[in-house]
Scaffold this active site. Structure first.
Site, PDB file in Angstrom:
ATOM      1  N   GLN A  67       0.814  -1.220   0.000  1.00  9.75           N
ATOM      2  CA  GLN A  67       0.000   0.000   0.000  1.00  9.75           C
ATOM      3  C   GLN A  67       0.843   1.264   0.000  1.00  9.75           C
ATOM      4  O   GLN A  67       0.319   2.370  -0.180  1.00  9.75           O
ATOM      5  CB  GLN A  67      -0.928   0.005   1.212  1.00  9.75           C
ATOM      6  CG  GLN A  67      -0.216   0.162   2.541  1.00  9.75           C
ATOM      7  CD  GLN A  67      -1.144  -0.021   3.720  1.00  9.75           C
ATOM      8  OE1 GLN A  67      -1.545  -1.124   4.035  1.00  9.75           O
ATOM      9  NE2 GLN A  67      -1.482   1.092   4.378  1.00  9.75           N
ATOM     10  N   CYS A  73      -5.061   0.178   3.886  1.00  6.89           N
ATOM     11  CA  CYS A  73      -4.929  -1.220   4.298  1.00  6.89           C
ATOM     12  C   CYS A  73      -6.247  -1.975   4.214  1.00  6.89           C
ATOM     13  O   CYS A  73      -6.302  -3.125   3.780  1.00  6.89           O
ATOM     14  CB  CYS A  73      -4.358  -1.305   5.704  1.00  6.89           C
ATOM     15  SG  CYS A  73      -5.339  -0.456   6.951  1.00  6.89           S
ATOM     16  N   HIS A 367      -5.429  -0.992  11.696  1.00  5.83           N
ATOM     17  CA  HIS A 367      -4.869  -1.589  10.484  1.00  5.83           C
ATOM     18  C   HIS A 367      -5.630  -2.866  10.152  1.00  5.83           C
ATOM     19  O   HIS A 367      -5.990  -3.640  11.045  1.00  5.83           O
ATOM     20  CB  HIS A 367      -3.386  -1.915  10.722  1.00  5.83           C
ATOM     21  CG  HIS A 367      -2.645  -2.371   9.509  1.00  5.83           C
ATOM     22  ND1 HIS A 367      -2.582  -1.628   8.357  1.00  5.83           N
ATOM     23  CD2 HIS A 367      -1.922  -3.499   9.261  1.00  5.83           C
ATOM     24  CE1 HIS A 367      -1.834  -2.274   7.459  1.00  5.83           C
ATOM     25  NE2 HIS A 367      -1.437  -3.414   7.981  1.00  5.83           N
ATOM     26  N   ASN A 388       0.168  -9.247   5.165  1.00  6.04           N
ATOM     27  CA  ASN A 388       0.128  -7.797   5.329  1.00  6.04           C
ATOM     28  C   ASN A 388       0.151  -7.133   3.954  1.00  6.04           C
ATOM     29  O   ASN A 388       0.221  -7.812   2.926  1.00  6.04           O
ATOM     30  CB  ASN A 388       1.301  -7.334   6.198  1.00  6.04           C
ATOM     31  CG  ASN A 388       1.014  -6.036   6.919  1.00  6.04           C
ATOM     32  OD1 ASN A 388       0.107  -5.295   6.565  1.00  6.04           O
ATOM     33  ND2 ASN A 388       1.798  -5.731   7.937  1.00  6.04           N
TER      34      ASN A 388
END
Length: 449
Positions: A67, A73, A367, A388
């Protein structure tokens, strides 16, 4: 009864200094912290050993996305759960959906959402808490699962190759600064129009001109969102494919095919004001006016985790929201309540319950990521594999690991297909869908990932 405030006296300072001097190994600890910082000085190496990347359930999901310098996110995580299906079905291990496309429409819809909230609160004082909250952040990069599905329901999605990243999508601070300046300036105009008694039609005409200018800003910074395109690619076997004349809506229907209504946001918010087994929404939280409302089903942590495990066991990844900065090492990709022993370092008890952290502002969702695996030992989860969206230079090629204790304390939301929910919870959703309990705009369960 609380007595008059008491200043710190010279005698108090002498006592504090004496206590410090009598603390065992105080001078050694002081040097270690001064030279290395709190985290390095309190790091627990046993955590690094325990948090190895081996899981009894481990879904293959390919290379991670990035990102970059943006707060997308939640969007990356949601699109990642969708791209996993395309990667497997069409043999495209590095395929990505366009985060810039949904970013464009999110910014545009958030602007309209803000204008409508400004009009709705125009009679309130400018220093009222609700108006102050609204003006503090007219729009930003963050969001929720239901906000992403609201965008997809209206605009569909496209491959990243059709609408790639730009400077402002990957590094969004300049764009956010411009948009928030304009939105606050427009708020002055809209509140003034209401105060002057202008008609609803006149106010909406002003708003439409404002939205035209927002659209221009977004087009200059993010590009023009496509309305029709060809999907052209080579798969992992080097076979060529092309699918012509797709729209964003037909692409979603053909290549994803999900019923977005089938997914339910589940939260674990163990505060006194939010009893479990009820549905909640948050006032003024959303992006698409008239679109999907954010709805959270609040469950106890054990049920919360078992639903996530059930979805993983069936080969489906899980979108989740957490407070990623708590007890975590970003570079190593470890999230574990035992990774730093600050209590021992400072000879102080820092323990707070999950509910107290939420109530007192110590924690909230910051997040969103994706659960792609879990390690089950003797029927219990011990650690979780996490995809992630920070690129492959952190963690294990971008994959993180979270201890189960960290999951208990700092994971607040998962998104589960309703087919995995027992009948009693499905009944709660059905019965409360049109009348969820409305939380205040600043409730921590309204935090944007």
């Amino acid at each position: 009864m609380w007595q008059m405030a008491k200043a710190i006296s010279a005698e108090d300072l002498a006592t504090f200094q004496k206590d410090l001097a009598e603390t065992p190994a105080s001078s050694v600890i002081q040097k270690a912290v001064m030279n290395n910082g709190v985290l390095a000085a309190s790091e627990n190496t046993d955590s690094k050993i325990a948090m190895d990347q081996t899981f009894s359930i481990d879904l293959s999901t390919g290379a991670v996305a990035n990102q970059k310098q943006s707060g997308r996110c939640w969007m990356f995580a949601a699109l990642n759960t969708m791209r996993h299906q395309i990667q497997a079905q069409f043999k495209l291990k590095d395929f990505e959906l366009s985060q810039n496309y949904t970013f464009f429409w999110d910014k545009f819809e958030k602007s309209n959402y803000f204008y409508e909230n400004v009009i709705a609160t125009a009679d309130a004082d400018i220093d009222s808490r609700k108006v102050a909250w609204l003006m503090a952040n007219p729009q930003g990069d963050g969001g929720q699962w239901d906000m992403l599905t609201a965008l997809i329901d209206k605009y569909g999605i496209v491959p990243k190759s059709v609408m790639p990243e730009t400077y402002s999508s990957s590094k969004s601070s300049e764009l956010n600064s411009v948009l928030n300046l304009k939105l606050r300036k427009d708020a002055v105009t809209l509140r003034g129009a209401v105060a002057n008694g202008e008609s609803a039609d006149a106010i909406q005409a002003k708003k439409e001109q404002m939205l035209s200018e927002i659209y221009r800003i977004l087009s200059y910074t993010l590009g023009n969102p496509p309305t029709k395109f060809d999907f052209e690619y080579r798969d992992d076997d080097k076979e060529y494919h092309i699918d012509r004349d797709l729209t964003p809506q037909t692409f979603f229907k053909k290549y994803i095919g999900w019923d977005t209504d089938s997914f339910q946001s589940i939260i674990n918010g163990p505060t006194a004001d939010k009893p479990f087994n009820h549905l909640y929404t948050v006032e003024m939280l959303g992006n698409v006016v008239g679109g999907r409302q954010v709805r959270h089903l609040n469950l106890d942590i054990d049920t919360f985790k078992q639903l996530a495990i059930k979805q993983l066991e069936n080969g489906e990844t899980v979108w989740f929201g957490s407070d990623v900065g708590q007890s975590s090492d970003r570079q190593l990709g470890i999230m574990d309540t035992a990774i730093y022993d600050k209590d021992a370092l400072f000879n102080t008890d820092f323990t707070m319950t999950k509910a107290d952290r939420l109530d007192y502002g110590e924690s909230l969702m910051t997040h969103a990521m994706v659960l792609t695996g879990v390690d089950i030992v003797d029927g219990k989860p011990t650690k979780w594999k996490v995809e992630n969206s920070w690129g492959d230079k952190v963690g294990e090629k971008g994959y993180f690991v979270a201890s189960d204790s960290w999951f208990d304390e700092f994971v607040y939301q998962v998104v589960i297909n309703k087919r995995y929910l027992p009948s009693d919870l499905q009944a709660v959703i059905k019965n409360e869908y049109d009348k969820p309990t409305v939380l205040k705009p600043w409730d921590p369960m309204g935090a944007l990932a």
